[in-house]
Scaffold this motif. Structure first.
Motif, short mmCIF file in Angstrom:
data_model
loop_
_atom_site.label_atom_id
_atom_site.label_comp_id
_atom_site.label_asym_id
_atom_site.label_seq_id
_atom_site.Cartn_x
_atom_site.Cartn_y
_atom_site.Cartn_z
N GLY A 102 0.86 -1.12 -0.04
CA GLY A 102 0.13 -0.01 -0.13
C GLY A 102 0.98 1.19 -0.13
N LEU A 103 0.48 1.99 0.87
CA LEU A 103 1.27 3.54 0.87
C LEU A 103 2.83 3.25 1.64
N GLY A 104 3.03 2.09 2.35
CA GLY A 104 4.33 1.68 2.84
C GLY A 104 4.77 2.14 4.13
N VAL A 105 3.69 2.51 5.09
CA VAL A 105 3.98 2.93 6.27
C VAL A 105 4.69 1.82 7.10
N ASP A 106 3.83 0.76 7.07
CA ASP A 106 4.53 -0.58 7.89
C ASP A 106 5.68 -0.68 7.26
N ALA A 107 5.85 -0.92 6.04
CA ALA A 107 6.90 -1.17 5.55
C ALA A 107 8.37 -0.59 6.01
N PHE A 108 8.10 0.79 5.80
CA PHE A 108 8.92 1.99 6.09
C PHE A 108 9.42 1.50 7.78
N PHE A 109 8.58 1.50 8.61
CA PHE A 109 9.17 1.19 9.91
C PHE A 109 9.84 -0.17 10.10
#
Length: 366
Positions: A102-109
């Protein structure tokens, strides 16, 4: 070449209008020749969400915002960091993957604790935006794959130390879907493959999902009911090959509050025998995470309170329990007729009563 939406003068312009209604803002003429009013309005709407939801990204001034649905379903910074904290230090962190970035928020962290992290996304336009955002945020240990989760698993036999996914909760007609088998991907169809590829799998579900249906459907080791400021935001299932998966640990957490995390097991909750008592000097209402988790009996043993009735989720005690994870009230007076206190100022809280607050106020002219 820098995207014009990320230029300093554009950010300054958008920041001065952060408190403005987006519909009204969209009617303003763009002061920039290379940006339309629609482009500015789209970015403003996203920034309004990011300021509250992912302040780290907002403060970076380096993030482009997509349309609403991706922002709606994406995790907040608080819940993403909580999930990162669930990955124990003993687990290897060489490579991880988000199959529905998706927007990548979880992946970023998550990428902050893994040597290498892969982001899989089936929407090409969204993936292009995520790539640009990660480049601007200087995240270098990531790979991007344009695919859906099912095709990726079929075409890539690689194993990972950790797999994460947040199934899409809307269909092509933009209608919300509730049942696990209606989500995309359907976890029922791929859970065995996921556990073959990784010893640790984490899945995020909507807070609207039936918790006990999830427990019946999947043999997971832990279920986390994650609330922020007493609003349940996520249900997180953890599948761990090294832990018991038939009697999952249920964890209720209320982030950004003073409430302690509460843990219990479904088996113990079901088998526990408790006592009931009429209202004593103090009355308690557990926080939203505990209520969603269904810890209606276990909490009486942890905090030495009585449940006031079988069908009520209110609790009572003689002594004040200042650390009770919820709201506490001191009983000053019991009133039989609400009309007798109609002219006084008070907060009205309704539980186990057939009328809602608005109807009660109208009936008793409060």
């Amino acid at each position: 070449m820098e995207n014009p939406l990320l230029e300093t003068k554009v950010w300054q312009y958008l920041e001065t209008h952060l408190g403005m209604d987006v519909s009204a803002f969209a009617l303003l003429k763009s002061p920039f020749e290379n940006l339309s009013s629609a482009q500015l309005a789209k970015q403003l709407k996203g920034l309004q969400v990011l300021k509250e939801k992912v302040p780290l990204w907002f403060e970076s001034k380096k993030v482009l915002c997509p349309m609403g649905l991706n922002l709606e379903q994406c995790s907040s910074q608080a819940t993403a960091l909580y999930k990162v904290g669930l990955i124990d230090e003993k687990y290897p962190k060489k490579n991880g993957i988000d199959l529905t970035c998706g927007l990548g928020v979880d992946a970023f962290f998550f990428s902050r604790i893994f040597e290498k992290f892969t982001l899989v996304e089936q929407n090409e336009e969204l993936l292009t935006l995520v790539k640009e955002n990660f480049t601007n945020l200087k995240v270098e240990n990531v790979d991007f794959v344009l695919s859906n989760a099912e095709n990726f698993l079929s075409n890539n036999p690689k194993s990972f130390d950790f797999i994460y996914l947040d199934p899409d909760r809307r269909n092509k007609a933009n209608q919300k879907r509730i049942l696990p088998e209606d989500l995309s991907p359907n976890l029922h169809l791929i859970v065995d493959v996921l556990l073959e590829r990784s010893p640790l799998v984490m899945v995020k579900f909507s807070p609207m999902m039936d918790l006990f249906q999830l427990i019946d459907s999947f043999f997971c080791s832990e279920i986390h009911v994650v609330a922020v400021k007493n609003q349940v935001k996520e249900l997180v299932l953890l599948f761990d090959k090294n832990k018991e998966n038939k009697n999952p640990k249920i964890v209720a957490v209320n982030l950004e509050s003073t409430h302690k995390t509460f843990e219990f097991s479904l088996k113990n909750e079901q088998e526990l025998a408790i006592s009931y008592h009429s209202v004593q000097k103090y009355l308690y209402l557990p926080n939203a995470a505990i209520l969603k988790a269904g810890s209606f009996k276990s909490i009486t043993k942890e905090y030495e309170v009585f449940k006031i009735d079988t069908n009520s989720h209110l609790y009572t005690s003689i002594e004040l329990l200042e650390d009770f994870p919820g709201k506490g009230y001191e009983i000053l007076e019991k009133v039989e007729n609400l009309k007798s206190i109609a002219k006084q100022s008070f907060q009205l809280v309704v539980r186990n009563y057939p009328l809602n607050i608005h109807k009660i106020k109208a009936k008793y002219k409060l």
